[in-house]
Each structure stands twice: as C-alpha cells, then as structure tokens.
Design a protein around this motif. Structure first.
Motif, mmCIF file in Angstrom:
data_model
loop_
_atom_site.group_PDB
_atom_site.id
_atom_site.type_symbol
_atom_site.label_atom_id
_atom_site.label_comp_id
_atom_site.label_asym_id
_atom_site.label_seq_id
_atom_site.Cartn_x
_atom_site.Cartn_y
_atom_site.Cartn_z
ATOM 1 N N MET A 118 112.630 -89.135 23.538
ATOM 2 C CA MET A 118 111.641 -89.129 22.489
ATOM 3 C C MET A 118 110.254 -89.432 23.079
ATOM 4 S SD MET A 118 111.359 -88.667 19.330
ATOM 5 C CE MET A 118 110.278 -88.920 18.015
ATOM 6 N N LYS A 119 110.220 -90.351 24.058
ATOM 7 C CA LYS A 119 108.954 -90.724 24.677
ATOM 8 C C LYS A 119 108.351 -89.529 25.414
ATOM 9 C CE LYS A 119 106.915 -94.188 27.690
ATOM 10 N NZ LYS A 119 107.122 -95.331 28.539
ATOM 11 N N LYS A 120 109.186 -88.747 26.118
ATOM 12 C CA LYS A 120 108.703 -87.583 26.851
ATOM 13 C C LYS A 120 108.158 -86.533 25.881
ATOM 14 C CE LYS A 120 111.612 -87.939 30.933
ATOM 15 N NZ LYS A 120 112.592 -87.258 31.773
ATOM 16 N N LEU A 121 108.837 -86.350 24.764
ATOM 17 C CA LEU A 121 108.409 -85.379 23.765
ATOM 18 C C LEU A 121 107.063 -85.794 23.168
ATOM 19 C CD1 LEU A 121 109.033 -82.836 22.149
ATOM 20 C CD2 LEU A 121 110.241 -84.281 20.511
ATOM 21 N N SER A 122 106.896 -87.061 22.906
ATOM 22 C CA SER A 122 105.632 -87.556 22.363
ATOM 23 C C SER A 122 104.498 -87.364 23.360
ATOM 24 C CB SER A 122 105.746 -89.040 22.002
ATOM 25 O OG SER A 122 106.701 -89.232 20.998
ATOM 26 N N LEU A 123 104.744 -87.661 24.626
ATOM 27 C CA LEU A 123 103.720 -87.478 25.652
ATOM 28 C C LEU A 123 103.377 -86.002 25.834
ATOM 29 C CD1 LEU A 123 104.776 -90.089 28.372
ATOM 30 C CD2 LEU A 123 102.808 -90.189 26.836
ATOM 31 N N LEU A 124 104.388 -85.148 25.773
ATOM 32 C CA LEU A 124 104.168 -83.714 25.892
ATOM 33 C C LEU A 124 103.326 -83.201 24.722
ATOM 34 C CD1 LEU A 124 104.732 -81.107 27.446
ATOM 35 C CD2 LEU A 124 106.826 -80.878 26.124
ATOM 36 N N LEU A 125 103.655 -83.648 23.541
ATOM 37 C CA LEU A 125 102.901 -83.255 22.358
ATOM 38 C C LEU A 125 101.463 -83.770 22.436
ATOM 39 C CD1 LEU A 125 102.913 -81.882 19.610
ATOM 40 C CD2 LEU A 125 103.691 -84.035 18.623
ATOM 41 N N LEU A 126 101.281 -84.986 22.874
ATOM 42 C CA LEU A 126 99.950 -85.565 23.031
ATOM 43 C C LEU A 126 99.136 -84.776 24.062
ATOM 44 C CD1 LEU A 126 97.960 -87.839 22.341
ATOM 45 C CD2 LEU A 126 98.998 -89.160 24.187
ATOM 46 N N ALA A 127 99.753 -84.422 25.173
ATOM 47 C CA ALA A 127 99.073 -83.642 26.203
ATOM 48 C C ALA A 127 98.691 -82.261 25.675
ATOM 49 C CB ALA A 127 99.962 -83.516 27.435
ATOM 50 N N ALA A 128 99.547 -81.632 24.897
ATOM 51 C CA ALA A 128 99.262 -80.314 24.333
ATOM 52 C C ALA A 128 98.095 -80.378 23.353
ATOM 53 C CB ALA A 128 100.505 -79.753 23.649
ATOM 54 N N VAL A 129 98.099 -81.379 22.495
ATOM 55 C CA VAL A 129 97.010 -81.535 21.529
ATOM 56 C C VAL A 129 95.698 -81.818 22.250
ATOM 57 C CG1 VAL A 129 96.134 -83.007 19.671
ATOM 58 C CG2 VAL A 129 98.499 -82.235 19.631
ATOM 59 N N PHE A 130 95.742 -82.657 23.257
ATOM 60 C CA PHE A 130 94.547 -82.979 24.039
ATOM 61 C C PHE A 130 94.005 -81.734 24.736
ATOM 62 C CE2 PHE A 130 92.564 -84.544 28.009
ATOM 63 C CZ PHE A 130 91.540 -85.281 27.442
ATOM 64 N N SER A 131 94.882 -80.944 25.328
ATOM 65 C CA SER A 131 94.471 -79.717 26.016
ATOM 66 C C SER A 131 93.841 -78.730 25.047
ATOM 67 C CB SER A 131 95.668 -79.063 26.699
ATOM 68 O OG SER A 131 96.180 -79.905 27.697
ATOM 69 N N LEU A 132 94.441 -78.560 23.892
ATOM 70 C CA LEU A 132 93.885 -77.646 22.899
ATOM 71 C C LEU A 132 92.540 -78.123 22.371
ATOM 72 C CD1 LEU A 132 97.073 -76.652 20.852
ATOM 73 C CD2 LEU A 132 95.745 -75.212 22.412
ATOM 74 N N SER A 133 92.389 -79.415 22.196
ATOM 75 C CA SER A 133 91.109 -79.917 21.690
ATOM 76 C C SER A 133 89.999 -79.727 22.721
ATOM 77 C CB SER A 133 91.233 -81.389 21.292
ATOM 78 O OG SER A 133 91.461 -82.192 22.428
ATOM 79 N N ILE A 134 90.284 -79.916 23.974
ATOM 80 C CA ILE A 134 89.285 -79.691 25.025
ATOM 81 C C ILE A 134 88.949 -78.213 25.109
ATOM 82 C CG2 ILE A 134 88.891 -79.719 27.517
ATOM 83 C CD1 ILE A 134 90.315 -82.374 27.610
ATOM 84 N N TYR A 135 89.961 -77.366 25.059
ATOM 85 C CA TYR A 135 89.756 -75.925 25.156
ATOM 86 C C TYR A 135 88.915 -75.409 23.985
ATOM 87 C CZ TYR A 135 90.666 -70.942 25.528
ATOM 88 O OH TYR A 135 90.517 -69.595 25.625
ATOM 89 N N SER A 136 89.164 -75.898 22.796
ATOM 90 C CA SER A 136 88.454 -75.406 21.622
ATOM 91 C C SER A 136 87.019 -75.922 21.550
ATOM 92 C CB SER A 136 89.200 -75.778 20.346
ATOM 93 O OG SER A 136 89.216 -77.176 20.177
ATOM 94 N N CYS A 137 86.704 -76.999 22.234
ATOM 95 C CA CYS A 137 85.354 -77.562 22.194
ATOM 96 C C CYS A 137 84.433 -76.996 23.266
ATOM 97 C CB CYS A 137 85.407 -79.087 22.347
ATOM 98 S SG CYS A 137 86.112 -79.911 20.910
ATOM 99 N N ARG A 138 84.960 -76.258 24.213
ATOM 100 C CA ARG A 138 84.097 -75.754 25.276
ATOM 101 C C ARG A 138 83.278 -74.584 24.775
ATOM 102 N NH1 ARG A 138 85.710 -71.164 27.959
ATOM 103 N NH2 ARG A 138 87.729 -70.377 27.355
ATOM 104 N N GLU A 139 82.114 -74.397 25.390
ATOM 105 C CA GLU A 139 81.224 -73.312 25.004
ATOM 106 C C GLU A 139 81.774 -71.998 25.557
ATOM 107 O OE1 GLU A 139 76.452 -72.636 24.842
ATOM 108 O OE2 GLU A 139 77.273 -73.748 26.506
ATOM 109 N N THR A 140 81.792 -70.995 24.725
ATOM 110 C CA THR A 140 82.352 -69.718 25.144
ATOM 111 C C THR A 140 81.323 -68.912 25.926
ATOM 112 O OG1 THR A 140 81.653 -68.572 23.150
ATOM 113 C CG2 THR A 140 83.822 -69.631 23.102
ATOM 114 N N THR A 141 81.791 -67.903 26.624
ATOM 115 C CA THR A 141 80.917 -67.025 27.392
ATOM 116 C C THR A 141 79.937 -66.318 26.467
ATOM 117 O OG1 THR A 141 82.683 -66.686 28.999
ATOM 118 C CG2 THR A 141 80.895 -65.089 29.000
#
Length: 73
Positions: A1-24
C-alpha cells in the motif's frame, strides 16, 4: 500500500509540474510580441533620425545652421 501511495504521489507531482511549464507555443508568442515591440522602437528611432537629417539638410540649404562652413551632419 505504501508503494502504491508513493507511486500515485509521484505521478500527481509529475503531472502538476508538466502542466505548469510554459509551452513552446507560448514562448513563440512571447518572442513574436517582443520582436514587434523592438521593431516599433526601431521604427520610431529611424523616423526621428530621418527628421533630424532632413532638418539639418534644410538648414544647410537655407544657410541657417548657425555654423559657417562646418557640416552638422
């Protein structure tokens, strides 16, 4: 369960960083706007220089430049 939570947290963090970057596209639009502003500034400078040269030439022709024999250009 701990690994799944960390994986989910990492995925959400990655998506939030990706969506906040300025596009070309946004960077290109900003660069175009900056270039247009620079062109407007240059146009103003060229017009002012042309007016100045025109006035200097007129003064030379009219003999009203205030300096005999010296070139104000």
């Amino acid at each position: 369960m701990k690994k799944l939570s960390l994986l989910l947290l990492a995925a959400v963090f990655s998506l939030s960083i990706y969506s906040c970057r300025e596009t070309t596209e946004e960077k290109t639009e900003d660069a175009i706007e900056d270039a247009a502003d620079d062109m407007d500034d240059m146009e103003h400078d060229v017009e002012a220089a042309a007016d100045n040269v025109g006035n200097e030439v007129k003064e030379e022709i009219d003999g009203t430049d205030g300096v005999n024999g010296d070139d104000d250009l």
